[in-house]
Design an enzyme around this catalytic site. Structure first.
Site, mmCIF file in Angstrom:
data_model
loop_
_atom_site.group_PDB
_atom_site.id
_atom_site.type_symbol
_atom_site.label_atom_id
_atom_site.label_comp_id
_atom_site.label_asym_id
_atom_site.label_seq_id
_atom_site.Cartn_x
_atom_site.Cartn_y
_atom_site.Cartn_z
ATOM 1 N N ASP A 1 36.782 24.324 78.244
ATOM 2 C CA ASP A 1 36.827 25.492 77.366
ATOM 3 C C ASP A 1 38.262 25.928 77.090
ATOM 4 O O ASP A 1 39.169 25.704 77.885
ATOM 5 C CB ASP A 1 36.051 26.648 78.001
ATOM 6 C CG ASP A 1 36.659 27.081 79.332
ATOM 7 O OD1 ASP A 1 36.919 26.192 80.179
ATOM 8 O OD2 ASP A 1 36.890 28.288 79.533
ATOM 9 N N GLU A 2 38.435 26.573 75.961
ATOM 10 C CA GLU A 2 39.659 27.300 75.605
ATOM 11 C C GLU A 2 40.936 26.484 75.810
ATOM 12 O O GLU A 2 41.971 27.012 76.237
ATOM 13 C CB GLU A 2 39.746 28.613 76.399
ATOM 14 C CG GLU A 2 38.586 29.554 76.092
ATOM 15 C CD GLU A 2 38.626 30.834 76.910
ATOM 16 O OE1 GLU A 2 38.141 31.863 76.421
ATOM 17 O OE2 GLU A 2 39.128 30.791 78.051
ATOM 18 N N TRP B 1 28.198 29.112 76.254
ATOM 19 C CA TRP B 1 28.662 30.454 76.592
ATOM 20 C C TRP B 1 29.050 31.284 75.376
ATOM 21 O O TRP B 1 28.989 32.511 75.414
ATOM 22 C CB TRP B 1 29.843 30.377 77.558
ATOM 23 C CG TRP B 1 31.150 29.925 76.947
ATOM 24 C CD1 TRP B 1 31.561 28.640 76.764
ATOM 25 C CD2 TRP B 1 32.209 30.762 76.464
ATOM 26 N NE1 TRP B 1 32.818 28.619 76.191
ATOM 27 C CE2 TRP B 1 33.240 29.911 76.000
ATOM 28 C CE3 TRP B 1 32.386 32.136 76.371
ATOM 29 C CZ2 TRP B 1 34.425 30.394 75.449
ATOM 30 C CZ3 TRP B 1 33.567 32.631 75.828
ATOM 31 C CH2 TRP B 1 34.578 31.760 75.383
ATOM 32 N N THR C 1 36.727 36.758 87.256
ATOM 33 C CA THR C 1 37.285 37.767 88.161
ATOM 34 C C THR C 1 38.699 38.214 87.810
ATOM 35 O O THR C 1 39.427 38.697 88.675
ATOM 36 C CB THR C 1 37.246 37.256 89.616
ATOM 37 O OG1 THR C 1 37.998 36.037 89.707
ATOM 38 C CG2 THR C 1 35.826 37.036 90.074
ATOM 39 N N GLU C 2 39.108 38.091 86.537
ATOM 40 C CA GLU C 2 40.406 38.641 86.171
ATOM 41 C C GLU C 2 40.519 40.102 86.587
ATOM 42 O O GLU C 2 41.572 40.549 87.064
ATOM 43 C CB GLU C 2 40.619 38.524 84.649
ATOM 44 C CG GLU C 2 40.860 37.114 84.166
ATOM 45 C CD GLU C 2 39.597 36.424 83.706
ATOM 46 O OE1 GLU C 2 39.695 35.504 82.884
ATOM 47 O OE2 GLU C 2 38.506 36.810 84.182
#
Length: 615
Positions: free
Chosen positions: A329-330, A401, A473-474
């Protein structure tokens, strides 16, 4: 008949309202539940009767029903009997549970079914509260149950913030209570590499630590020269083996994620030659470097694939489950466009775009994954660039997602899919009125999670393996806050993934949720009460007034408000369908009432915040 049984169950007006309720508050709701007359009393004379010689099953039963003495009597009375035996119409994860005045009988065809039946039984059994009181009677009933989906997962990101082995076990325990069976472990990302790879020791020596920071994710400062990277940690291979075994004893398969080609800064810091630019970097404290520094593996270097092979060789040996998640991803591809190694690779393989180059990378990684005897899972970006030149392997599983669209496209191509759209399944998002919530972004309320439907109408249902919730969890720095973000939304997803679709009923579900809040209070598990708070949205119509709209997730709620800075109560203005903020008003205050009593938190928004929400 099954429908009638379930309707009778829903009709019980006092169910889950108090410890004396006659119908238990089970999450997820079982496939069928038939209430019967009477109850079974738990006393000091209650015995446990296990009708199987299999040692692992006997240990599992005793672990889930601690404190009960065993009996070997052939037909004991007033006993809890557990047996491994066929159950008509019930699959591997299903079970049959009967509670009567003379005893309890749990039957399942396989160990997994026994385990899930035991979780139901544990929700029926007494809970010792902090005051020491006990619920000592179980209502008579008959349950026949099995899951709707085979993939019922939760993901924990341990890269942005490291969570120690004890918390990971606690997280797995909580999953097991609600019949989740997949723990997706996000072990690597830009901010930390958390798994020991013996052949590449710098991954944890260097990549597992960054400089300490506290604050809003987007406001956290970058590392300063000379700062000590003291924050972080990693799991040794012995830790991994211990946790894998711990999860297996609870019928949970662990799916490790090694994110690539993007989200790889921690690995690149340890081994700079993995990136196209080859520059020395530091493990970041935030995400501000994105597109400014190269955090993406070089897809055109043979050394990259040698690295991936070494990592996945050790990962595959540690995790006996069938899958390895490789992210995908990304991935920012801007640095690939100027990479001298990539130009000839693209020409030789007929690749026209950077998306096709990523597909080329994923295809090569898939072959490595397959060589380890595993199957590849990736986020829905792995579909990008898939075409006649480079084809994604048919056995690759797509985890969707960015909404449902990626999953629908993958299913139309005949590929297996796990649905986890952020609108319903991202557990790091706001779950209530943002002004009284810990800082994060976007919104996924409890009712949003409960509305999640994993199977779109347009695809073959058998290709949808199931779904999962994801805790990034950033903005989740501590174990207690991790629990706050997961629960109660994970109650909703557990029910979506286990219970029959037609059985969903939001008001009745909320009754059960509130009963489980009391269980969590007794067990010391943190959870969010955000569902009790009203949410405020704002619009500005053409005439220039500030229009304020209030809503609440629960039924039977009245919303009272003030615009003169006084505290609202049930004698204040009652919200109907719109608030026009009067000229000169500096604050809007809102309080929710249910059954004549205030619930949730006071919402207090200055006019400046209302104006900001319009923008």
């Amino acid at each position: 008949m099954k429908k009638l049984v379930y309707l009778l169950w829903l009709a019980a007006p006092a169910w889950a309202q108090s410890p004396s309720t006659t119908i238990p508050a089970l999450i997820p709701a079982p496939q069928t539940l038939e209430p019967r007359s009477g109850s079974f009393a738990i006393t000091n004379q209650t015995r446990l009767h296990i009708l199987t010689p299999v040692a692992s099953i006997r240990r599992m039963v005793r672990a889930n029903l601690p404190g009960l003495k065993l009996t070997d009597q052939p037909r004991p009375l007033k006993a809890i009997t557990v047996r491994l035996a066929p159950v008509p119409g019930v699959g591997a994860e299903g079970y049959d549970l009967t509670v009567g005045a003379d005893g309890i009988l749990l039957t399942a065809p396989q160990e997994a079914g026994l385990f899930y039946g035991l979780q139901t039984l544990r929700q029926l059994l007494p809970v010792t509260t902090r005051s020491g009181s006990r619920l000592d009677r179980i209502p008579a009933l008959h349950i026949r149950d099995q899951p709707r989906f085979g993939w019922r997962g939760l993901m924990l990101d341990v890269s942005r913030h490291f969570f120690d082995k004890a918390f990971v076990k606690r997280f797995i325990d909580q999953m097991a209570q609600y019949k989740y069976n997949v723990f997706h472990w996000h072990l690597t990302d830009d901010q930390g590499w958390r798994i020991e790879i013996k052949s590449l020791p710098r991954l944890t020596q260097v990549g597992a630590f960054r400089v300490p920071r506290t604050g809003r994710w987007n406001d956290i400062e970058n590392p300063m020269p000379g700062e000590n990277p003291s924050y972080g940690g990693f799991y040794t291979q012995n830790d991994i083996r211990e946790i894998v075994q711990y999860a297996a004893e609870r019928q949970i398969t662990i799916v490790p994620e090694i994110d690539m080609p993007g989200h790889s800064m921690a690995a690149i810091v340890a081994y700079p030659n993995l990136a196209c630019d080859g520059k020395q970097k530091v493990v970041p404290t935030n995400g501000k470097f994105y597109k400014l520094e190269d955090n993406t593996l070089n897809p055109c270097s043979d050394s990259t694939y040698a690295f991936v092979d070494k990592v996945l060789t050790e990962v595959a040996a540690l995790f006996p489950g069938p899958y390895i998640h490789v992210g995908g991803d990304e991935a920012y591809k801007g640095f690939w466009t100027t990479c001298e190694l990539c130009k000839p690779v693209m020409a030789t393989n007929g690749l026209k775009t950077m998306e096709e180059l990523q597909s080329y990378f994923i295809r090569r990684v898939e072959r490595i994954v397959r060589s380890k005897g595993k199957k590849l899972i990736g986020w829905d970006e792995i579909l990008e660039g898939d075409g006649p030149t480079i084809r994604l392997a048919p056995g690759a599983t797509v985890m969707s997602w960015r909404g449902m669209r990626g999953g629908i496209e993958a299913a139309r191509q005949g590929r297996p899919v796990i649905m986890t759209p952020f609108q319903h399944c991202y557990l790091d998002l706001y779950q209530g009125e943002p002004s009284v919530e810990p800082s994060t972004y976007s919104m996924c309320r409890l009712s949003d999670s409960y509305r999640f439907e994993p199977v779109p109408d347009s695809v073959r249902a058998e290709l949808i393996l199931g779904g999962q919730g994801n805790l990034w969890t950033e903005s989740v720095p501590t174990p207690r806050h991790a629990e706050y973000m997961v629960w109660p939304r994970a109650f909703a997803l557990a029910e979506v993934l286990w219970s029959p679709k037609e059985r969903r009923n939001w008001p009745e579900f909320m009754n059960r949720v509130e009963a489980h809040f009391r269980r969590f209070d007794a067990l010391g598990i943190n959870y969010a009460r955000s569902v009790y708070n009203p949410i405020i949205t704002v619009k500005r119509p053409p005439l220039g007034f500030v229009e304020v709209f209030l809503n609440h997730e629960l039924p039977d709620v009245l919303l009272y408000y003030t615009t003169d800075s006084t505290q609202p109560d049930d004698r204040s203005l009652l919200y109907a369908n719109l608030i026009l903020m009067p000229k000169g008003a500096s604050r809007l205050k809102v309080m929710a009432y249910r059954y004549g009593k205030p619930i949730g938190m006071l919402i207090d928004l200055p006019i400046e915040e209302l104006a900001r929400r319009i923008r």
